[in-house]
Design a protein around this motif. Structure first.
Motif, PDB file in Angstrom:
ATOM      1  N   VAL A 122      12.070   9.461  -1.177  1.00  0.00           N
ATOM      2  CA  VAL A 122      11.105   9.019  -0.175  1.00  0.00           C
ATOM      3  C   VAL A 122      11.420   9.739   1.132  1.00  0.00           C
ATOM      4  O   VAL A 122      12.564   9.776   1.573  1.00  0.00           O
ATOM      5  N   ASN A 123      10.373  10.323   1.724  1.00  0.00           N
ATOM      6  CA  ASN A 123      10.501  11.001   3.003  1.00  0.00           C
ATOM      7  C   ASN A 123       9.339  10.528   3.867  1.00  0.00           C
ATOM      8  O   ASN A 123       8.222  11.014   3.716  1.00  0.00           O
ATOM      9  N   GLY A 124       9.593   9.555   4.740  1.00  0.00           N
ATOM     10  CA  GLY A 124       8.501   8.958   5.521  1.00  0.00           C
ATOM     11  C   GLY A 124       7.578   8.199   4.582  1.00  0.00           C
ATOM     12  O   GLY A 124       8.008   7.331   3.841  1.00  0.00           O
ATOM     13  N   ASP A 125       6.287   8.558   4.597  1.00  0.00           N
ATOM     14  CA  ASP A 125       5.319   7.939   3.686  1.00  0.00           C
ATOM     15  C   ASP A 125       5.131   8.751   2.414  1.00  0.00           C
ATOM     16  O   ASP A 125       4.316   8.396   1.565  1.00  0.00           O
ATOM     17  N   ASP A 126       5.844   9.864   2.277  1.00  0.00           N
ATOM     18  CA  ASP A 126       5.733  10.721   1.092  1.00  0.00           C
ATOM     19  C   ASP A 126       6.767  10.341   0.046  1.00  0.00           C
ATOM     20  O   ASP A 126       7.874   9.921   0.372  1.00  0.00           O
TER      21      ASP A 126
ATOM     22  N   LYS B 226       1.856   9.500  -1.818  1.00  0.00           N
ATOM     23  CA  LYS B 226       1.888   9.021  -0.451  1.00  0.00           C
ATOM     24  C   LYS B 226       1.679   7.510  -0.445  1.00  0.00           C
ATOM     25  O   LYS B 226       0.928   6.982  -1.257  1.00  0.00           O
ATOM     26  N   ARG B 227       2.355   6.856   0.470  1.00  0.00           N
ATOM     27  CA  ARG B 227       2.116   5.440   0.713  1.00  0.00           C
ATOM     28  C   ARG B 227       1.039   5.344   1.774  1.00  0.00           C
ATOM     29  O   ARG B 227       1.129   5.957   2.834  1.00  0.00           O
ATOM     30  N   LEU B 228      -0.021   4.614   1.453  1.00  0.00           N
ATOM     31  CA  LEU B 228      -1.119   4.393   2.391  1.00  0.00           C
ATOM     32  C   LEU B 228      -1.330   2.890   2.513  1.00  0.00           C
ATOM     33  O   LEU B 228      -1.920   2.276   1.632  1.00  0.00           O
ATOM     34  N   GLY B 229      -0.807   2.310   3.561  1.00  0.00           N
ATOM     35  CA  GLY B 229      -0.901   0.857   3.735  1.00  0.00           C
ATOM     36  C   GLY B 229      -0.168   0.151   2.614  1.00  0.00           C
ATOM     37  O   GLY B 229       1.001   0.391   2.365  1.00  0.00           O
TER      38      GLY B 229
ATOM     39  N   VAL C 128      -4.275  14.296 -12.882  1.00  0.00           N
ATOM     40  CA  VAL C 128      -3.982  12.917 -13.282  1.00  0.00           C
ATOM     41  C   VAL C 128      -3.433  12.191 -12.053  1.00  0.00           C
ATOM     42  O   VAL C 128      -2.519  12.688 -11.398  1.00  0.00           O
ATOM     43  N   ASN C 129      -4.029  11.044 -11.762  1.00  0.00           N
ATOM     44  CA  ASN C 129      -3.606  10.260 -10.607  1.00  0.00           C
ATOM     45  C   ASN C 129      -3.174   8.866 -11.027  1.00  0.00           C
ATOM     46  O   ASN C 129      -3.667   8.328 -12.014  1.00  0.00           O
ATOM     47  N   CYS C 130      -2.270   8.312 -10.250  1.00  0.00           N
ATOM     48  CA  CYS C 130      -1.821   6.933 -10.426  1.00  0.00           C
ATOM     49  C   CYS C 130      -2.043   6.226  -9.092  1.00  0.00           C
ATOM     50  O   CYS C 130      -1.527   6.658  -8.062  1.00  0.00           O
ATOM     51  N   VAL C 131      -2.838   5.157  -9.127  1.00  0.00           N
ATOM     52  CA  VAL C 131      -3.078   4.365  -7.930  1.00  0.00           C
ATOM     53  C   VAL C 131      -2.402   3.020  -8.133  1.00  0.00           C
ATOM     54  O   VAL C 131      -2.676   2.316  -9.105  1.00  0.00           O
ATOM     55  N   ALA C 132      -1.492   2.686  -7.224  1.00  0.00           N
ATOM     56  CA  ALA C 132      -0.734   1.430  -7.315  1.00  0.00           C
ATOM     57  C   ALA C 132      -1.007   0.609  -6.062  1.00  0.00           C
ATOM     58  O   ALA C 132      -0.884   1.117  -4.940  1.00  0.00           O
ATOM     59  N   ASN C 133      -1.398  -0.643  -6.259  1.00  0.00           N
ATOM     60  CA  ASN C 133      -1.653  -1.556  -5.151  1.00  0.00           C
ATOM     61  C   ASN C 133      -0.588  -2.642  -5.122  1.00  0.00           C
ATOM     62  O   ASN C 133      -0.281  -3.232  -6.156  1.00  0.00           O
ATOM     63  N   ARG C 134      -0.042  -2.870  -3.929  1.00  0.00           N
ATOM     64  CA  ARG C 134       1.029  -3.862  -3.762  1.00  0.00           C
ATOM     65  C   ARG C 134       0.547  -5.240  -4.175  1.00  0.00           C
ATOM     66  O   ARG C 134      -0.548  -5.661  -3.818  1.00  0.00           O
ATOM     67  N   ASN C 135       1.372  -5.929  -4.964  1.00  0.00           N
ATOM     68  CA  ASN C 135       1.077  -7.311  -5.349  1.00  0.00           C
ATOM     69  C   ASN C 135       1.432  -8.222  -4.181  1.00  0.00           C
ATOM     70  O   ASN C 135       2.511  -8.122  -3.613  1.00  0.00           O
ATOM     71  N   GLU C 136       0.540  -9.088  -3.851  1.00  0.00           N
ATOM     72  CA  GLU C 136       0.765 -10.005  -2.716  1.00  0.00           C
ATOM     73  C   GLU C 136       1.342 -11.299  -3.188  1.00  0.00           C
ATOM     74  O   GLU C 136       1.128 -11.813  -4.200  1.00  0.00           O
TER      75      GLU C 136
END
Length: 173
Positions: free
Chosen positions: A98-102, A135-138, A165-173
């Motif tokens: 991890v480097n910042g948001d990357d 990248k982490r976006l929000g 190929v993309n992977c989209v992961a959304n944080r579980n609340e």
């Protein structure tokens, strides 16, 4: 005036000390979904030449979508571990920096499923090398996965020319 500057300095230190590190910001539990396609170089029978000659051609095949739960866990320093528990599939563990948001994934070998023909539901498991970055976006992490390797798809040997190929992961609340 000195008292004001001292209070300002204390407030600045307090605000800065409450800030999370980039690794702490990205760690957590996520729901994810992957999808995309591969461009494959293969040799097929050239029907126009009477069916005898093989010619190189590029075909596009979709990767079977995957979904599940992912945990990003701090390892040490700027290193993290991604643990992807795929529904009706295997557990995939990847290391990353991890480097910042990357986030940059270390390469691993794994089995993925590719549709054998366009529009058909016949799929085949193939071994590929997976790496990538994201990248982490929000509250989300978006990974662009890079697939590399050669394998047989049906009767034809194939080499991956490019992958989307993309992977989209959304944080579980």
């Amino acid at each position: 005036m000195r008292k004001f500057l001292f209070c300002l300095l204390i407030a600045a230190v307090a605000v800065c000390s409450c800030r999370k590190s980039p690794v702490e910001n990205i760690c957590g539990s996520y729901s994810f979904k992957t999808g995309g396609a591969l461009e494959l170089k293969t040799r097929v029978i050239d029907v126009e030449s009477g069916g005898v000659l093989l010619k190189d051609t590029i075909i596009r095949r979709n990767v079977v979508p995957e979904s599940g739960q992912m945990r990003i866990i701090s390892e040490s320093g700027d290193r993290v571990v991604l643990s992807m528990d795929i529904f009706a599939g295997d557990l995939v563990v990847m290391n990353a920096v991890v480097n910042g948001d990357d986030i940059i994934l270390d390469p691993i070998d794994r089995k993925v499923f590719v549709f054998r023909e366009s529009g058909l539901s016949v799929m085949e498991g193939v071994n590929v090398n997976v790496s990538g970055s994201g990248k982490r976006l929000g509250g989300s992490v978006i990974l662009n996965l890079k697939y590399q390797g050669s394998f047989d798809l049906g009767l034809y040997p194939c080499t991956i020319v490019s992958s989307n190929v993309n992977c989209v992961a959304n944080r579980n609340e």
